[in-house]
Motif scaffolding. Structure first.
Motif, PDB file in Angstrom:
ATOM      1  N   ARG A   1       0.829  -1.214   0.000  1.00 42.99           N
ATOM      2  CA  ARG A   1       0.000   0.000   0.000  1.00 42.99           C
ATOM      3  C   ARG A   1       0.857   1.255   0.000  1.00 42.99           C
ATOM      4  N   LEU A   2       1.948   1.251   0.751  1.00 38.53           N
ATOM      5  CA  LEU A   2       2.824   2.417   0.774  1.00 38.53           C
ATOM      6  C   LEU A   2       3.456   2.637  -0.596  1.00 38.53           C
ATOM      7  N   THR A   3       3.925   1.563  -1.232  1.00 37.43           N
ATOM      8  CA  THR A   3       4.499   1.658  -2.577  1.00 37.43           C
ATOM      9  C   THR A   3       3.488   2.240  -3.547  1.00 37.43           C
ATOM     10  N   TRP A   4       2.257   1.738  -3.468  1.00 35.45           N
ATOM     11  CA  TRP A   4       1.193   2.217  -4.353  1.00 35.45           C
ATOM     12  C   TRP A   4       0.871   3.689  -4.080  1.00 35.45           C
ATOM     13  N   ALA A   5       0.809   4.065  -2.795  1.00 44.73           N
ATOM     14  CA  ALA A   5       0.467   5.443  -2.443  1.00 44.73           C
ATOM     15  C   ALA A   5       1.522   6.426  -2.945  1.00 44.73           C
ATOM     16  N   MET A   6       2.798   6.093  -2.793  1.00 48.28           N
ATOM     17  CA  MET A   6       3.862   6.980  -3.267  1.00 48.28           C
ATOM     18  C   MET A   6       3.898   7.011  -4.794  1.00 48.28           C
ATOM     19  N   SER A   7       3.574   5.883  -5.415  1.00 52.06           N
ATOM     20  CA  SER A   7       3.547   5.825  -6.882  1.00 52.06           C
ATOM     21  C   SER A   7       2.378   6.631  -7.434  1.00 52.06           C
ATOM     22  N   ARG A   8       1.253   6.599  -6.734  1.00 49.91           N
ATOM     23  CA  ARG A   8       0.088   7.376  -7.155  1.00 49.91           C
ATOM     24  C   ARG A   8       0.418   8.864  -7.231  1.00 49.91           C
ATOM     25  N   ASP A   9       1.309   9.314  -6.362  1.00 54.21           N
ATOM     26  CA  ASP A   9       1.745  10.711  -6.372  1.00 54.21           C
ATOM     27  C   ASP A   9       2.944  10.941  -7.283  1.00 54.21           C
ATOM     28  N   GLU A  10       3.288   9.908  -8.068  1.00 52.47           N
ATOM     29  CA  GLU A  10       4.354   9.992  -9.078  1.00 52.47           C
ATOM     30  C   GLU A  10       5.725  10.277  -8.462  1.00 52.47           C
ATOM     31  N   ARG A  11       6.008   9.672  -7.314  1.00 55.27           N
ATOM     32  CA  ARG A  11       7.299   9.929  -6.674  1.00 55.27           C
ATOM     33  C   ARG A  11       7.956   8.673  -6.140  1.00 55.27           C
ATOM     34  N   PHE A  12       7.730   7.562  -6.844  1.00 55.28           N
ATOM     35  CA  PHE A  12       8.410   6.309  -6.543  1.00 55.28           C
ATOM     36  C   PHE A  12       9.015   5.792  -7.839  1.00 55.28           C
ATOM     37  N   PRO A  13      10.238   5.259  -7.805  1.00 53.11           N
ATOM     38  CA  PRO A  13      10.852   4.773  -9.050  1.00 53.11           C
ATOM     39  C   PRO A  13       9.935   3.797  -9.793  1.00 53.11           C
ATOM     40  N   GLY A  14       9.665   4.082 -11.055  1.00 50.57           N
ATOM     41  CA  GLY A  14       8.788   3.227 -11.851  1.00 50.57           C
ATOM     42  C   GLY A  14       7.314   3.392 -11.518  1.00 50.57           C
ATOM     43  N   TRP A  15       6.944   4.561 -11.010  1.00 46.88           N
ATOM     44  CA  TRP A  15       5.589   4.797 -10.516  1.00 46.88           C
ATOM     45  C   TRP A  15       4.504   4.506 -11.543  1.00 46.88           C
ATOM     46  N   GLN A  16       4.815   4.632 -12.833  1.00 46.65           N
ATOM     47  CA  GLN A  16       3.795   4.406 -13.866  1.00 46.65           C
ATOM     48  C   GLN A  16       3.181   3.011 -13.771  1.00 46.65           C
ATOM     49  N   GLN A  17       3.998   2.027 -13.367  1.00 49.17           N
ATOM     50  CA  GLN A  17       3.516   0.654 -13.237  1.00 49.17           C
ATOM     51  C   GLN A  17       2.889   0.396 -11.872  1.00 49.17           C
ATOM     52  N   TRP A  18       3.547   0.874 -10.819  1.00 52.92           N
ATOM     53  CA  TRP A  18       3.135   0.493  -9.455  1.00 52.92           C
ATOM     54  C   TRP A  18       1.907   1.259  -8.980  1.00 52.92           C
ATOM     55  N   SER A  19       1.494   2.306  -9.696  1.00 51.42           N
ATOM     56  CA  SER A  19       0.320   3.084  -9.285  1.00 51.42           C
ATOM     57  C   SER A  19      -0.983   2.477  -9.790  1.00 51.42           C
ATOM     58  N   GLN A  20      -0.893   1.410 -10.549  1.00 55.46           N
ATOM     59  CA  GLN A  20      -2.083   0.821 -11.153  1.00 55.46           C
ATOM     60  C   GLN A  20      -2.831  -0.087 -10.172  1.00 55.46           C
ATOM     61  N   ILE A  21      -4.156  -0.075 -10.286  1.00 51.63           N
ATOM     62  CA  ILE A  21      -5.016  -0.998  -9.541  1.00 51.63           C
ATOM     63  C   ILE A  21      -5.575  -2.005 -10.539  1.00 51.63           C
ATOM     64  N   SER A  22      -5.420  -3.280 -10.247  1.00 52.89           N
ATOM     65  CA  SER A  22      -5.897  -4.317 -11.155  1.00 52.89           C
ATOM     66  C   SER A  22      -7.422  -4.255 -11.279  1.00 52.89           C
ATOM     67  N   PRO A  23      -7.957  -4.102 -12.497  1.00 48.94           N
ATOM     68  CA  PRO A  23      -9.415  -4.048 -12.662  1.00 48.94           C
ATOM     69  C   PRO A  23     -10.084  -5.387 -12.339  1.00 48.94           C
ATOM     70  N   ARG A  24      -9.306  -6.455 -12.398  1.00 50.40           N
ATOM     71  CA  ARG A  24      -9.869  -7.778 -12.130  1.00 50.40           C
ATOM     72  C   ARG A  24      -9.860  -8.103 -10.641  1.00 50.40           C
ATOM     73  N   PHE A  25      -8.736  -7.820  -9.964  1.00 48.32           N
ATOM     74  CA  PHE A  25      -8.594  -8.219  -8.560  1.00 48.32           C
ATOM     75  C   PHE A  25      -8.812  -7.066  -7.578  1.00 48.32           C
ATOM     76  N   HIS A  26      -8.874  -5.837  -8.104  1.00 48.98           N
ATOM     77  CA  HIS A  26      -9.077  -4.641  -7.269  1.00 48.98           C
ATOM     78  C   HIS A  26      -7.979  -4.497  -6.214  1.00 48.98           C
ATOM     79  N   THR A  27      -6.769  -4.843  -6.582  1.00 45.62           N
ATOM     80  CA  THR A  27      -5.608  -4.743  -5.689  1.00 45.62           C
ATOM     81  C   THR A  27      -4.462  -4.056  -6.433  1.00 45.62           C
TER      82      THR A  27
END
Length: 496
Positions: A336-362
């Motif tokens: 969750r922390l990785t996702w939260a920082m990626s959502r704000d575009e400030r984690f290395p590779g954030w473009q990938q890690w900010s995504q929420i799976s439409p199938r699993f909702h995770t």
């Protein structure tokens, strides 16, 4: 129970929107599940089983009396963090609090430190299963390779639960926490009753220094070493951490402003009371504490001697399950922390890690990243017992740094924080802050001991890596490019 109705979810989503985020995770977490997340991370079965032997060697059995002091200190910290979690109910916990109330640069630094802590502690915790408990439970001789493979397998199982289904991950955790609560309570009662009936209770153990020399025992130590009695505090400092993990599921919790802070404080209180009674029961039935200190599994030895091999086996099984739950919650929190920082575009590779799976909702991809990093850390350190000790040391040091910085933040901002009526410290604010500050200053003083030299080195290396990436962000975007979403809204609220 919080109202999980569409109206309640809509209200929670609207409150989240005030911080600049749309609802992208499912709100399924209720009161017990939130408490279970906080309690599982603390995991008294894991912490006491892992560190009781170290306390016997550093401080003797009398070292257990440091536990209630640590509980009071950490409970004060939990109240302070709960007040922040109630006002900023957003996934990312320390990162969000520091970013919005101090500035985004400090927020990024504390976020990186939090990520570093979560990445190493899941490896350290899961490795305990393979290296210490399973060899005793299954009666085989462990090797570094076997421990490596088994730890890697445990990490994969946890990652699968986190990646594919948050509801199933919570169900598993809820069940294991219930088992730990009931199991620890029953075990404590059995120990006290059977030891009393057999006349095996030795009350002198409660005040015994064991094999630790009496001379200089109560010393504070010097600039590079802590006194024996001070080292006893590591039992509580290592165990009673991670309760704020409930705040990292704020965007998945119903009425998080009310539920999350109470889950954090209740987890510390329940862990503190149950853990201390268990420590007293074990110490009373310990027999010769000097001989027990030489054992690699002193808790299991006491249970085996007092209650028999069957109960001792059940204890080991319960500890395995408790550690699994602890590792599972650590992974949930880290993802969750990785996702939260990626959502704000400030984690290395954030473009990938900010995504929420439409199938699993995770945060599916963020889970894969976290798993890969954990496996890398395991591969680097698996063949070195010294390095694994460094991991445990760093896993004790980093939360103290996180807590201290966040409590200082609250201290500075407390007069401007709005009262929300759901979790406010009120007239107890100053006494609670005094206790928290004194405790954290004392706890940080423990880590001047030379035994933590490598842990400090690890922390400094990780901070240097983070600083390099932060420098890259500042050069590329400038300071303004790190502004938090909807920063103006909370700034306006604080000025009112």
């Amino acid at each position: 129970m919080p109202d999980p109705s569409p109206r309640s979810d809509s209200r929670d989503s609207a409150e989240l929107a005030q911080f600049g985020y749309a609802q992208s995770l499912e709100r399924r977490t209720g009161r017990f599940a939130s408490f279970a997340v906080a309690f599982a991370f603390v995991s008294i079965a894991t912490g006491i089983f892992t560190t009781y032997g170290a306390v016997l060697n550093s401080s003797g059995p009398v070292g257990i009396w440091t536990w209630p002091i640590a509980v009071v200190g950490q409970l004060a910290v939990a109240f302070v963090l709960g007040a922040l979690a109630s006002r900023i109910p957003v996934t990312g916990y320390h990162y969000q609090w520091m970013s919005r109330l101090a500035n985004p640069i400090l927020g990024w630094i504390i976020g990186w430190i939090s990520f570093t802590f979560l990445a190493i502690v899941v490896v350290a915790v899961d490795y305990t299963i393979a290296s210490t408990i399973l060899p005793v439970l299954l009666d085989y001789e462990s090797t570094a390779t076997i421990a490596w493979v088994m730890t890697a397998a445990v990490l994969v199982i946890q990652a699968l639960l986190v990646a594919f289904s948050t509801p199933w991950a919570e169900r598993v955790n809820n069940s294991l926490v219930t088992l730990e609560l009931v199991g620890m309570a029953l075990l404590t009662v059995l120990l006290l009753v059977v030891a009393a009936v057999r006349g095996d209770m030795d009350f002198s153990n409660l005040f015994s220094k064991g094999a630790v020399p009496a001379e200089g025992f109560w010393s504070f130590g010097d600039w590079t070493s802590a006194g024996p009695w001070m080292l006893g505090f590591l039992l509580g400092a290592f165990t009673i951490v991670g309760f704020e993990s409930a705040a990292n599921l704020a965007e998945e919790t119903h009425d998080p402003e009310r539920v999350v802070p109470r889950a954090m404080c209740n987890a510390v209180l329940a862990s503190g009371v149950l853990g201390f009674v268990f420590l007293i029961a074990v110490t009373l039935a310990a027999g010769d504490p000097v001989a027990l200190a030489e054992s690699g599994t002193p808790i299991a030895d006491v249970i085996n001697t007092t209650l028999g091999s069957v109960v001792a086996t059940l204890l080991l099984l319960m500890v395995v399950l408790a550690i699994f739950a602890c590792g599972l919650v650590i992974m949930i929190t880290g993802v969750r922390l990785t996702w939260a920082m990626s959502r704000d575009e400030r984690f290395p590779g954030w473009q990938q890690w900010s995504q929420i799976s439409p199938r699993f909702h995770t945060p599916f991809k963020a889970t894969l990243l976290y798993l890969a990093l954990a496996q890398l850390i395991l591969a680097i350190f698996a063949h070195s017992e010294t390095a694994l000790f460094t991991l445990f040391s760093a896993a004790t040091l980093l939360p103290a740094v996180m807590y201290a910085s966040t409590v200082v933040l609250y201290l500075v901002k407390r007069t401007s924080l709005p009262v929300n009526g759901k979790f406010d410290l009120g007239k107890w604010e100053i006494p609670i802050l005094v206790v928290a500050v004194v405790w954290l200053a004392f706890e940080l003083a423990l880590f001047r001991d030379a035994a933590f030299k490598q842990a400090w080195a690890y922390v400094l290396v990780m901070v240097a890596i983070g600083a390099a990436y932060l420098g890259y962000l500042l050069i590329r975007r400038g300071r303004a490019g790190l502004t938090m979403p909807a920063m103006a809204s909370i700034d306006a609220e604080l000025r009112e």
